[in-house]
Design an enzyme around this catalytic site. Structure first.
Site, PDB file in Angstrom:
ATOM      1  CE  LYS A 267     -27.264  12.483  10.037  1.00  0.00           C
ATOM      2  NZ  LYS A 267     -28.226  12.195  11.111  1.00  0.00           N
ATOM      3  CG  ASP A 272     -25.283   8.442  14.009  1.00  0.00           C
ATOM      4  OD1 ASP A 272     -24.386   8.548  14.666  1.00  0.00           O
ATOM      5  OD2 ASP A 272     -26.385   9.224  14.070  1.00  0.00           O
ATOM      6  CE  LYS A 279     -27.195   6.917  16.406  1.00  0.00           C
ATOM      7  NZ  LYS A 279     -28.537   7.383  16.960  1.00  0.00           N
ATOM      8  CG  ASP A 290     -27.746   9.163   9.816  1.00  0.00           C
ATOM      9  OD1 ASP A 290     -28.036   9.202   9.689  1.00  0.00           O
ATOM     10  OD2 ASP A 290     -26.505   9.497  10.988  1.00  0.00           O
ATOM     11  CG  ASP A 349     -26.531   9.910  18.351  1.00  0.00           C
ATOM     12  OD1 ASP A 349     -26.165   9.478  17.733  1.00  0.00           O
ATOM     13  OD2 ASP A 349     -27.648   9.006  19.127  1.00  0.00           O
ATOM     14  CD  GLU A 351     -25.125  11.697  13.595  1.00  0.00           C
ATOM     15  OE1 GLU A 351     -25.495  12.257  14.696  1.00  0.00           O
ATOM     16  OE2 GLU A 351     -25.293  11.521  12.360  1.00  0.00           O
ATOM     17  NE  ARG A 353     -28.998  17.702  15.787  1.00  0.00           N
ATOM     18  CZ  ARG A 353     -29.684  18.213  16.369  1.00  0.00           C
ATOM     19  NH1 ARG A 353     -30.391  19.008  17.672  1.00  0.00           N
ATOM     20  NH2 ARG A 353     -30.835  17.240  16.521  1.00  0.00           N
TER      21      ARG A 353
HETATM   22  N1  BES Z   1     -28.776  10.073  12.726  1.00  0.00           N
HETATM   23  C1  BES Z   1     -29.531   9.970  14.070  1.00  0.00           C
HETATM   24  C2  BES Z   1     -31.705  10.010  13.312  1.00  0.00           C
HETATM   25  C3  BES Z   1     -32.353   8.670  13.003  1.00  0.00           C
HETATM   26  C4  BES Z   1     -33.047   8.074  13.908  1.00  0.00           C
HETATM   27  C5  BES Z   1     -32.459   8.489  12.000  1.00  0.00           C
HETATM   28  C6  BES Z   1     -33.776   7.400  13.882  1.00  0.00           C
HETATM   29  C7  BES Z   1     -33.066   7.484  11.486  1.00  0.00           C
HETATM   30  C8  BES Z   1     -33.900   6.901  12.549  1.00  0.00           C
HETATM   31  C9  BES Z   1     -29.199  11.543  14.446  1.00  0.00           C
HETATM   32  O1  BES Z   1     -27.853  11.404  13.863  1.00  0.00           O
HETATM   33  C10 BES Z   1     -29.007  11.004  15.697  1.00  0.00           C
HETATM   34  O2  BES Z   1     -28.789  10.316  16.497  1.00  0.00           O
HETATM   35  N2  BES Z   1     -29.840  12.247  16.450  1.00  0.00           N
HETATM   36  C11 BES Z   1     -30.687  12.029  18.323  1.00  0.00           C
HETATM   37  C12 BES Z   1     -30.321  13.234  18.401  1.00  0.00           C
HETATM   38  C13 BES Z   1     -30.705  13.335  20.020  1.00  0.00           C
HETATM   39  C14 BES Z   1     -29.001  12.896  20.453  1.00  0.00           C
HETATM   40  C15 BES Z   1     -30.182  15.373  20.221  1.00  0.00           C
HETATM   41  C16 BES Z   1     -31.878  11.568  17.729  1.00  0.00           C
HETATM   42  O3  BES Z   1     -32.926  11.677  17.671  1.00  0.00           O
HETATM   43  O4  BES Z   1     -31.777  10.732  19.424  1.00  0.00           O
HETATM   44 ZN    ZN Z   2     -26.881  10.585  12.603  1.00  0.00          ZN
HETATM   45 MG    MG Z   3     -26.426  10.590  15.311  1.00  0.00          MG
END
Ligand code: BES
Ligand code: ZN
Ligand code: MG
Length: 502
Positions: A267, A272, A279, A290, A349, A351, A353
């Site tokens: 990824k 992000d 966010k 990210d 968010d 993204e 996957r």
């Molecule tokens: N890049 C984030 C995940 C992340 C969180 C990486 C903290 C490093 C530190 C990812 O894209 C994300 O936003 N994930 C969401 C998924 C949710 C919307 C299902 C999450 O984990 O909150």
């Molecule tokens: Zn992300």
């Molecule tokens: Mg995200």
């Protein structure tokens, strides 16, 4: 989508990463000249060079250690000044057990931490494997000084004196140094601010890194090629950014026998924001990292290619910037993927996957790999479950996932299995598309199920969620605070294991 003029106007020229220059030398055991010396001592009486320095200084060394009640426990050190002819003697405990490779790396990190990083140093390593010590040293000494206006360049030599210096030199220069450079490249990419690291620039950095490396081919797919493959998910995530997405592919063909490659898919979100599902303010700066998965893929392939590993290995890096914009994808939008399956975007968010849906499909169709590993900073929930010590590992095949625990323990980047089963796949059924991209908790397993949807059931596959381990607020011996470069050492361990025929 293509706002080329703006992208060009904003593209900062990235000067070469300014890093301190440590040279590593390997020499036979002898009495070091004066200056700074680090002595590795076990529990009990002084022996070897330490005993000689003690004798030459009329017992000053042993007296100082006794008065300080120094016990030579593993990784504990003490500085002594003006012992004999030496300006500074650092005594570093190695404990009383045989040291594993992982402990030798840690010890090297401890030596780096205890050293004055401006002056040359002799390290008396005795019978210990000096190549592992040097690798640990270089990992632990990493720092990112590019944006420090007062950073002073230094150029110094750290000499390891050991019983087998020529073996140590070739192991370091022919192998471990490349691994460390792979890790440090990954750290550089993850630390670089989002404003100066976007998909095309990442592609350029990868091209530069691999220039001249034998048996390597780098291919970069732009939006036009992606459209031809119908990569609607990767293109969708990148749509809101002035910087177009890229799919960066590095092929290393080290096995002339033409065996099926291992494919690593990362990824690579260069920043992000969350997109339209934006966010919160707190901690968003960290989303510059990210792209950690993609960066670790590049670092791993680099290490294997540079040492000439007898294996075929391909890296696929799905790069995009996730921005909110008038033309960004919306929650509820449906994207068509390369596989033909459609995804309902529940949150922009989620993204990672999406870009991986096309990334893993491309890797599987094009390379028919013997093993496919995807690696991603995918969910906050993996960090809440496993903290900074373990990455989450998931697979349809429980035994396969569990078989990687030992590799992680050995190399010092550990993984722990999280569940992935039919229920997770059922939970992502969509009312209007083939699947939906999120479904409440538990987050990490749902993320795994979305990615798994694009991988054939009989394809050996593991998913690594590294959102908890890619960034450390406090360091470890081989990983300073900040971007850890997690994944290079783990995936390198997998590559070595497979190359050895396991
Ligand atoms: N890049 C984030 C995940 C992340 C969180 C990486 C903290 C490093 C530190 C990812 O894209 C994300 O936003 N994930 C969401 C998924 C949710 C919307 C299902 C999450 O984990 O909150
Ligand atoms: Zn992300
Ligand atoms: Mg995200």
């Amino acid at each position: 989508m293509t706002k080329f003029w703006l992208a060009t106007a904003l593209s900062l020229s990235l000067s070469t990463f300014a890093s301190a220059k440590d040279n590593f030398a390997f020499a036979p055991i002898s009495m070091p000249s004066d200056g700074h010396v680090t002595l590795l001592v076990g529990e009990g009486d002084l022996s070897g060079t330490a005993a000689e320095i003690d004798a030459a200084s009329d017992g000053a060394l042993s007296k100082a250690l006794e008065n300080a009640e120094f016990k030579a426990k593993f990784g504990k050190s003490m500085h002594l000044y003006n012992i004999g002819d030496f300006t500074r003697v650092t005594v570093m405990g190695v404990g009383d057990e045989d040291l594993s490779m992982r402990q030798l790396h840690d010890l090297g990190g401890h030596i780096a931490k205890a050293s004055d990083n401006k002056v040359s140093l002799n390290v008396v390593a005795g019978d210990l494997d000096a190549a592992d010590l040097a690798a640990g040293y270089k990992l632990g000494a990493y720092s990112f000084k590019k944006y420090k206006s007062d950073a002073k360049d230094h150029d110094r030599t750290v000499t390891f004196m050991s019983s087998d210096p020529s073996v140590a030199r070739s192991e370091f220069e022919g192998d471990l140094n490349h691994l460390v450079e792979g890790v440090n490249f990954t750290r550089d990419m993850g630390t670089e601010p989002g404003g100066s690291m976007y998909p095309e620039l990442f592609a350029q950095k990868v091209r530069e890194k691999f220039r001249g490396v034998p048996n390597v081919k780098v291919t970069v797919l732009g939006v036009r090629e992606m459209a031809r493959f119908n990569m609607g998910a990767l293109m969708g995530v990148g749509k809101g950014s002035i910087h177009d997405p890229r799919l960066v592919v590095v092929e290393y063909m080290g096995d002339r026998g033409g065996s099926a490659p291992i494919a690593l898919v990362g990824k690579g979100i260069t920043f992000d924001t969350g997109g339209i599902s934006i966010k919160g303010n707190s901690g968003m700066w960290l989303m510059k990292a990210d792209l950690s998965g993609a960066a670790a893929v590049a670092g791993t392939v680099y290490a294997a290619a540079k040492r000439g590993e007898n294996i075929n290995l391909v890296g696929v890096m799905a790069m995009a910037e996730n921005m909110p914009a008038e033309d960004a994808i919306r929650p509820g939008d449906v994207l068509e993927t390369m596989s033909g399956k459609t995804i309902e975007v529940m949150s922009t968010d989620a993204e990672g996957r999406l870009v991986l849906a096309d990334g893993v499909r491309y890797a599987q169709d094009k390379f028919e790999p013997s093993l496919l590993i995807d690696i991603a900073t995918l969910t906050g929930s993996v960090g809440r479950a496993l903290g900074t010590d373990y990455a989450g590992i998931m697979s349809r095949d429980k035994e396969l996932a569990a078989s990687f625990i030992d590799i992680g323990e050995k190399v010092g980047e550990e993984v722990w299995p999280l569940p992935l089963n039919d229920k997770h796949f059922k939970k992502i059924k969509s009312d209007i598309a083939d699947i939906k991209s999120t479904s409440g908790s538990p987050g990490a397993s749902i993320g795994g199920a979305v990615i798994g949807t694009f991988i054939d059931e009989d394809q050996p596959w593991i998913h690594l969620d590294i959102a908890g381990v890619d960034w450390l607020d406090s360091g470890t011996p081989t990983t300073p605070k900040g971007h850890s470069g997690w994944g290079v050492r783990f995936m390198d361990g997998v590559v070595r294991d497979r190359a050895a025929g396991n």
